[in-house]
Design an enzyme around this catalytic site. Structure first.
Site, PDB file in Angstrom:
ATOM      1  N   CYS A  39       0.836  -1.197   0.000  1.00 50.53           N
ATOM      2  CA  CYS A  39       0.000   0.000   0.000  1.00 50.53           C
ATOM      3  C   CYS A  39       0.876   1.254   0.000  1.00 50.53           C
ATOM      4  O   CYS A  39       2.005   1.245   0.496  1.00 50.53           O
ATOM      5  CB  CYS A  39      -0.897  -0.015   1.230  1.00 50.53           C
ATOM      6  N   ASP A  41       0.427   3.722   1.773  1.00 52.96           N
ATOM      7  CA  ASP A  41       0.369   4.274   3.130  1.00 52.96           C
ATOM      8  C   ASP A  41       1.777   4.570   3.661  1.00 52.96           C
ATOM      9  O   ASP A  41       2.672   3.718   3.607  1.00 52.96           O
ATOM     10  CB  ASP A  41      -0.329   3.264   4.052  1.00 52.96           C
ATOM     11  N   ARG A  43       2.927   4.680   6.491  1.00 48.26           N
ATOM     12  CA  ARG A  43       3.344   3.903   7.668  1.00 48.26           C
ATOM     13  C   ARG A  43       3.879   2.531   7.293  1.00 48.26           C
ATOM     14  O   ARG A  43       4.387   1.804   8.156  1.00 48.26           O
ATOM     15  CB  ARG A  43       2.158   3.748   8.619  1.00 48.26           C
ATOM     16  N   HIS A 100      -2.258  -4.197   5.251  1.00 48.30           N
ATOM     17  CA  HIS A 100      -1.922  -3.730   6.599  1.00 48.30           C
ATOM     18  C   HIS A 100      -3.154  -3.298   7.377  1.00 48.30           C
ATOM     19  O   HIS A 100      -4.239  -3.102   6.815  1.00 48.30           O
ATOM     20  CB  HIS A 100      -0.924  -2.570   6.513  1.00 48.30           C
ATOM     21  N   CYS A 103      -6.142   0.284   7.069  1.00 49.18           N
ATOM     22  CA  CYS A 103      -5.922   0.680   5.679  1.00 49.18           C
ATOM     23  C   CYS A 103      -7.020   1.641   5.212  1.00 49.18           C
ATOM     24  O   CYS A 103      -8.194   1.273   5.156  1.00 49.18           O
ATOM     25  CB  CYS A 103      -5.897  -0.559   4.786  1.00 49.18           C
TER      26      CYS A 103
END
Length: 209
Positions: A39, A41, A43, A100, A103
């Site tokens: 992803c 993302d 993080r 994850h 999400c």
């Protein structure tokens, strides 16, 4: 901007020097062993999660770690072309699809109305409609309305769905059947650092340890 500039200076003066020999070897070619599809993302940091060195991973990142089903098209297909390059040119040995916790893409797919002002994102996460339908059925079968459970189930079911989509690529399916290419599905929990791997025989995710 200042953080980015200071980061570049720190890289050049410290981190690059630690890996100087590796970068010198990589100056003319790359030979990553794994295609990591994760992803976007902020993080989720693939090299950090896997403790990988430069040159180890060929990384594709997009919202909700989506693998579009294979199709012939005259459109520009970013994820599809990157997968093709990794498998057909670089010859990666393993493909990891990593989802994850928490999400945002999966959450948006469950609540598409929140994306009415983001038409491109809305269209992208519409790729997850089959996952939404499956999860709704599973939640109904369990007679559950627990939102946290549905979120967890959706994120993990999405990983499995994207693994299945990889096999719509004929060159991946062929290598996979011959045992020349491994496909792994991972689920990363942000707050604990735990990574769970999908076991296709048990149809469940098991902690990597």
């Amino acid at each position: 901007m200042e953080k980015l500039i200071s980061g570049v200076i720190n890289f050049q003066e410290e981190e690059f020097l630690k890996h100087r020999e590796i970068f010198e070897k990589l100056k003319d070619f790359q030979s990553p062993h794994t295609l990591f599809i994760g992803c976007s993302d902020s993080r989720v940091v693939p090299t950090l999660i896997t403790n990988s060195k430069p040159g180890d991973l060929f990384i594709i990142r997009n919202i909700a770690n989506v693998v579009p089903k294979y199709r012939d098209s005259n459109e520009v297909l970013a994820t599809t072309s990157a997968i093709e390059y990794a498998v057909e040119v670089l010859g990666v040995e393993t493909i990891v699809v990593c989802g994850h916790s928490n999400c945002g893409g999966c959450k948006a797919a469950r609540n598409p109305e929140i994306l009415n002002h983001l038409p491109h994102v809305q269209k992208w996460v519409s790729e997850l409609k089959p996952v939404e339908d499956l999860v709704k059925k599973l939640m109904s079968d369990m007679n559950s309305t627990d939102d946290a459970q549905e979120e967890w189930l959706f994120e993990q079911a999405n990983v499995v769905y994207q693994m299945q989509n990889l096999l719509t690529y004929h060159y991946i399916a062929e290598k996979y059947k011959k045992g020349k290419l491994h496909i792994l599905g991972w689920y990363y929990i942000i707050e604990t650092g735990e990574v769970y791997s999908y076991n296709p025989l048990k149809l469940t995710f098991e902690k990597i340890q």
